[in-house]
Design an enzyme around this catalytic site. Structure first.
Site, PDB file in Angstrom:
ATOM      1  N   LYS A  33     -24.699  14.457   4.971  1.00  0.00           N
ATOM      2  CA  LYS A  33     -24.622  13.284   4.087  1.00  0.00           C
ATOM      3  C   LYS A  33     -24.014  13.679   2.738  1.00  0.00           C
ATOM      4  O   LYS A  33     -23.956  14.862   2.386  1.00  0.00           O
ATOM      5  CB  LYS A  33     -26.017  12.675   3.898  1.00  0.00           C
ATOM      6  CG  LYS A  33     -27.014  13.609   3.235  1.00  0.00           C
ATOM      7  CD  LYS A  33     -28.444  13.076   3.353  1.00  0.00           C
ATOM      8  CE  LYS A  33     -29.407  13.989   2.616  1.00  0.00           C
ATOM      9  NZ  LYS A  33     -30.799  13.740   2.974  1.00  0.00           N
ATOM     10  N   TYR A 253     -15.470  18.859 -28.754  1.00  0.00           N
ATOM     11  CA  TYR A 253     -16.133  17.686 -29.332  1.00  0.00           C
ATOM     12  C   TYR A 253     -17.389  18.087 -30.091  1.00  0.00           C
ATOM     13  O   TYR A 253     -18.151  18.948 -29.657  1.00  0.00           O
ATOM     14  CB  TYR A 253     -16.519  16.708 -28.226  1.00  0.00           C
ATOM     15  CG  TYR A 253     -15.349  15.933 -27.677  1.00  0.00           C
ATOM     16  CD1 TYR A 253     -14.601  15.086 -28.506  1.00  0.00           C
ATOM     17  CD2 TYR A 253     -14.995  16.048 -26.344  1.00  0.00           C
ATOM     18  CE1 TYR A 253     -13.527  14.380 -27.998  1.00  0.00           C
ATOM     19  CE2 TYR A 253     -13.919  15.339 -25.826  1.00  0.00           C
ATOM     20  CZ  TYR A 253     -13.191  14.503 -26.661  1.00  0.00           C
ATOM     21  OH  TYR A 253     -12.130  13.804 -26.160  1.00  0.00           O
TER      22      TYR A 253
HETATM   23  C1  LIG Z   1     -31.457  14.992   3.374  1.00  0.00           C
HETATM   24  C2  LIG Z   1     -32.400  14.974   4.504  1.00  0.00           C
HETATM   25  C3  LIG Z   1     -32.668  16.149   5.232  1.00  0.00           C
HETATM   26  C4  LIG Z   1     -32.144  17.508   4.840  1.00  0.00           C
HETATM   27  O1  LIG Z   1     -32.930  18.080   3.838  1.00  0.00           O
HETATM   28  P1  LIG Z   1     -32.680  19.581   3.340  1.00  0.00           P
HETATM   29  O2  LIG Z   1     -33.779  19.814   2.390  1.00  0.00           O
HETATM   30  O3  LIG Z   1     -31.337  19.578   2.677  1.00  0.00           O
HETATM   31  O4  LIG Z   1     -32.702  20.442   4.545  1.00  0.00           O
HETATM   32  C5  LIG Z   1     -33.470  16.026   6.359  1.00  0.00           C
HETATM   33  N1  LIG Z   1     -33.998  14.832   6.720  1.00  0.00           N
HETATM   34  C6  LIG Z   1     -33.784  13.707   6.029  1.00  0.00           C
HETATM   35  C7  LIG Z   1     -34.411  12.440   6.474  1.00  0.00           C
HETATM   36  C8  LIG Z   1     -32.985  13.733   4.887  1.00  0.00           C
HETATM   37  O5  LIG Z   1     -32.790  12.605   4.191  1.00  0.00           O
END
Ligand SMILES: *Cc1c(COP(=O)(O)O)cnc(C)c1O
Length: 342
Positions: A33, A253
């Site tokens: 994701k 800045y």
């Molecule tokens: C993002 C997510 C993961 C992965 O989590 P990590 O800590 O990066 O391994 C797993 N399950 C769900 C439902 C998530 O939203």
């Protein structure tokens, strides 16, 4: 232009370590994701396929479509089905959602075992099965997500206990409503690394694959090699211009950096518009020990060096300390326009 370098050896090393825990590559579901945690969706998908990963987890249907050719199985965490096909399955995040999926859509039921964010409540389990059956959905798995897998408190054990109960009930319901055999999964990276003998149907692994898992020492299980995970992503920036500073000259800045003595300063093409969090201004030091000068601006940041190309960072966990955040935010802040090289 500033660019991102991805280390394939580190990525494969991490997948080796993870797959030792999940026991087979088919049980390692790689979480991709948010542009694969800023690494680049297609670049990571391609490498994962080369390694032999067959399962992916994404947030949206659009992401799933982009990587469809790389995986056999894609779980969408938070989107509705615009199209039902063999590879793509969708998460049910509450009871009302069940009615929004078309007949024959593959779905997985998320159960809230204590995080109080997404998922049906534990006592809605049977109602959910009834609705899935009525709607004609293909319910294939029941899963949950941990709120505190990387923290030392009682929630991890509590949620595990709750999920054991859910599994027991779901197995009975699966027979009753003709969804057997159901699959089960609950582990993110931290949960997988603190579980002694993983025995579920898959683990949803994100941050560990990218080499930035942080787990308190007290939670390390003997023989599980958290410290051997290696960060995959580095950021390099290119010099735009250099100059010599005299004592008293001020940079950027707010004239926020003042030279205490004469020195060189170079402005590089990596700023907050590219994802370099502005809260890293003033104190940030690169892995090579080069200090930032003053404030990060939109397209630029200045450092006390005259190198043509500068390694900005190679471990998001270190950057997170300067910004007062977590590696996840450092990584996902990196904009899609940055070039990715492998
Ligand atoms: C993002 C997510 C993961 C992965 O989590 P990590 O800590 O990066 O391994 C797993 N399950 C769900 C439902 C998530 O939203």
């Amino acid at each position: 232009m500033a660019y991102i370098a991805l280390d394939k050896n580190h990525f494969f090393n991490n997948l080796d370590i993870i797959t030792k825990l999940t026991k087979t590559k088919d049980k390692t579901a790689l979480v991709l994701k948010d542009n694969a945690y800023g690494h680049g969706l297609l670049q990571i998908a391609r490498m994962a396929k080369e390694y032999g990963i067959t399962k992916a987890v994404v947030r949206t249907f659009e992401e799933a479509k982009q990587i469809e050719s790389f995986f056999e199985y894609i779980l969408v965490l938070a989107d509705f089905a615009q199209e039902s096909n063999e590879k793509i399955r969708y998460t049910i995040n509450d009871l009302q959602a069940i009615l929004k999926f078309a007949k024959n859509t593959k779905v997985q039921l998320k159960v809230d075992t204590g995080m109080c964010r997404n998922g049906i409540l534990m006592d809605e389990l049977e109602e959910a099965f009834v609705l899935c059956a009525k709607q004609g959905l293909k319910l294939e798995a029941v899963f949950t997500h941990h709120s505190c897998a990387d923290e030392e408190n009682e929630y991890f054990d509590l949620q595990n206990k709750n999920f054991q109960q859910v599994k027991k009930e779901a197995k009975v319901l699966a027979k009753k409503y003709d969804f057997a055999p159901l699959e089960f999964h609950s582990c993110n990276s931290a949960a997988l690394f603190r579980t002694n003998d993983f025995d579920e149907d898959m683990a949803r692994v994100g941050i560990a694959a990218y080499g930035c898992l942080e787990l308190p020492n007290a939670l390390h299980v003997k023989g599980l090699h958290v410290n051997e995970l290696a960060p995959v992503l580095s950021v390099y920036a290119k010099k735009i211009s250099s100059r010599k500073l005299q004592k008293g000259d001020c940079v950027g800045y707010g004239a926020a950096f003042e030279a205490k003595a004469s020195c060189s300063v170079t402005n590089y093409d990596f700023g907050y518009g590219d994802g370099f969090l502005r809260s890293c201004s003033h104190n940030f030091i690169t892995p090579e020990g080069i200090k930032i000068a003053g404030r990060i601006s939109m397209d630029n940041s200045s450092f006390l060096t005259d190198k043509e190309e500068l390694l900005i960072f190679n471990d998001a966990r270190e950057v997170a300390k300067y910004a007062g955040t977590i590696s996840y935010e450092i990584l996902t802040s990196l904009k899609a326009h940055l070039r990715r090289t492998i």
